[in-house]
Design a protein around this motif. Structure first.
Motif, PDB file in Angstrom:
ATOM      1  N   ILE A 188     -29.394  38.032  90.312  1.00 60.08           N
ATOM      2  CA  ILE A 188     -29.405  38.873  89.112  1.00 60.08           C
ATOM      3  C   ILE A 188     -30.581  39.831  89.247  1.00 60.08           C
ATOM      4  O   ILE A 188     -31.737  39.411  89.263  1.00 60.08           O
ATOM      5  CB  ILE A 188     -29.565  38.038  87.825  1.00 60.08           C
ATOM      6  CG1 ILE A 188     -28.539  36.913  87.775  1.00 60.08           C
ATOM      7  CG2 ILE A 188     -29.490  38.943  86.601  1.00 60.08           C
ATOM      8  CD1 ILE A 188     -27.111  37.364  87.622  1.00 60.08           C
TER       9      ILE A 188
ATOM     10  N   LEU B 185     -32.670  43.174  87.895  1.00 52.96           N
ATOM     11  CA  LEU B 185     -32.948  44.175  86.859  1.00 52.96           C
ATOM     12  C   LEU B 185     -33.303  45.502  87.516  1.00 52.96           C
ATOM     13  O   LEU B 185     -34.127  45.545  88.433  1.00 52.96           O
ATOM     14  CB  LEU B 185     -34.113  43.729  85.981  1.00 52.96           C
ATOM     15  CG  LEU B 185     -33.924  42.535  85.044  1.00 52.96           C
ATOM     16  CD1 LEU B 185     -35.203  42.314  84.248  1.00 52.96           C
ATOM     17  CD2 LEU B 185     -32.749  42.750  84.105  1.00 52.96           C
TER      18      LEU B 185
ATOM     19  N   PHE C 164     -26.083  35.074  82.347  1.00 55.90           N
ATOM     20  CA  PHE C 164     -26.487  35.164  83.744  1.00 55.90           C
ATOM     21  C   PHE C 164     -26.044  33.979  84.601  1.00 55.90           C
ATOM     22  O   PHE C 164     -25.622  34.150  85.748  1.00 55.90           O
ATOM     23  CB  PHE C 164     -28.006  35.296  83.842  1.00 55.90           C
ATOM     24  CG  PHE C 164     -28.543  36.657  83.452  1.00 55.90           C
ATOM     25  CD1 PHE C 164     -27.693  37.739  83.241  1.00 55.90           C
ATOM     26  CD2 PHE C 164     -29.910  36.860  83.285  1.00 55.90           C
ATOM     27  CE1 PHE C 164     -28.178  38.987  82.885  1.00 55.90           C
ATOM     28  CE2 PHE C 164     -30.413  38.100  82.930  1.00 55.90           C
ATOM     29  CZ  PHE C 164     -29.549  39.168  82.730  1.00 55.90           C
TER      30      PHE C 164
ATOM     31  N   GLU D 258     -36.539  38.941  80.237  1.00 56.40           N
ATOM     32  CA  GLU D 258     -35.570  39.402  81.219  1.00 56.40           C
ATOM     33  C   GLU D 258     -36.079  39.191  82.640  1.00 56.40           C
ATOM     34  O   GLU D 258     -35.327  38.784  83.531  1.00 56.40           O
ATOM     35  CB  GLU D 258     -35.249  40.888  81.011  1.00 56.40           C
ATOM     36  CG  GLU D 258     -34.681  41.223  79.646  1.00 56.40           C
ATOM     37  CD  GLU D 258     -35.752  41.424  78.587  1.00 56.40           C
ATOM     38  OE1 GLU D 258     -35.390  41.596  77.415  1.00 56.40           O
ATOM     39  OE2 GLU D 258     -36.955  41.415  78.928  1.00 56.40           O
TER      40      GLU D 258
ATOM     41  N   SER E 234     -34.371  36.775  85.653  1.00 54.06           N
ATOM     42  CA  SER E 234     -33.765  37.498  86.769  1.00 54.06           C
ATOM     43  C   SER E 234     -34.341  37.032  88.102  1.00 54.06           C
ATOM     44  O   SER E 234     -35.390  36.398  88.173  1.00 54.06           O
ATOM     45  CB  SER E 234     -33.999  39.003  86.607  1.00 54.06           C
ATOM     46  OG  SER E 234     -35.374  39.305  86.773  1.00 54.06           O
ATOM     47  N   ASP E 235     -33.616  37.374  89.171  1.00 50.88           N
ATOM     48  CA  ASP E 235     -34.065  37.045  90.530  1.00 50.88           C
ATOM     49  C   ASP E 235     -34.816  38.205  91.170  1.00 50.88           C
ATOM     50  O   ASP E 235     -35.530  38.012  92.158  1.00 50.88           O
ATOM     51  CB  ASP E 235     -32.858  36.685  91.403  1.00 50.88           C
ATOM     52  CG  ASP E 235     -32.079  35.517  90.834  1.00 50.88           C
ATOM     53  OD1 ASP E 235     -32.645  34.418  90.763  1.00 50.88           O
ATOM     54  OD2 ASP E 235     -30.908  35.711  90.460  1.00 50.88           O
TER      55      ASP E 235
END
Length: 235
Positions: free
Chosen positions: A23, A25, A150, A180, A184-185
């Motif tokens: 994931i 951003l 997610f 966020e 996220s990754d």
């Protein structure tokens, strides 16, 4: 085809590809080419594969979005499906019920996954801020909802790029929440810097799990061939 080969010069930032199921951003203030970069990732990747992807636009109509992409020399792959939620947003804003748009989007993504199975490998969501604007939710609940959006994407090995608009205030990028980044990754930050009355767009990879990459800002430009990236020797 690797994601880091979809934009000219991006492979000079990464030493290995973005892991499947990540994931990511794509953050930055207005005008930094967040949508263009995300579209390039998906369309260029799919054009050179036998896979399928979805690009969800929550604010622009499909026609408007494709006009903007075409103006930058970015073409739509036949394997990329544009999901236009702009009409749905208008109905959602007028509704009085407790319908959860994040859940609706997640369910629609999984329906497409059932249809294409393992051939559905990548997704773009544009944008997270538009999604937030429809949800009058306190932060703890919002984080839970975002987690539930997610996690199925990770579990299904769908590489996802999420546009998240931030605002530059006195040289510092401010965003609505810090959750966020934790969920996220990876974080690809887009920015505009001004020096001697000249402004330039930049890209900086601030986070990418299981990937070796440069953290230096690189220049981002648009040419007739789409988006190009190259190192700024002043850094």
């Amino acid at each position: 085809m690797r994601f880091i080969d979809t934009v000219q010069g991006l492979n000079n930032i990464f030493n290995n590809d973005i892991p499947r199921g990540s994931i990511i951003l794509v953050t930055g203030p207005p005008g930094t080419l967040k949508s263009g970069l995300t579209f390039s990732f998906l369309s260029n990747y799919l054009e050179n594969s036998e896979e399928y992807g979805v690009y969800i636009t929550l604010e622009e109509s499909k026609a408007s979005h494709l006009r903007n992409m075409d103006s930058m020399g970015l073409k739509l792959s036949d394997r990329l499906f544009i999901s236009d939620y702009s009409d749905y947003r208008l109905k959602f804003e007028e509704a009085s019920g407790n319908e959860d748009l994040m859940e609706v989007i997640g369910n629609n993504i999984m329906k497409y996954k059932e249809k294409k199975r393992d051939k559905f490998t990548c997704l773009g969501i544009d944008s997270l801020g538009a999604l937030y604007s429809l949800m009058d939710t306190e932060p703890t609940k919002l984080r839970k909802q975002l987690f539930h959006l997610f996690e199925p994407l990770r579990r299904e090995n769908i590489t996802t790029f999420v546009v998240f608009e931030t605002y530059d205030i006195i040289g510092q990028t401010q965003q609505s929440s810090g959750m966020e980044g934790y969920l996220s990754d990876g974080i690809i930050d887009m920015m505009i810097k001004t020096k001697d009355n000249s402004s330039q767009r930049y890209i900086q990879v601030k986070k990418m799990r299981a990937t070796s990459h440069s953290m230096d800002p690189h220049i981002l430009t648009v040419s007739g061939n789409g988006i190009e990236i190259y190192k700024d020797t002043t850094f």
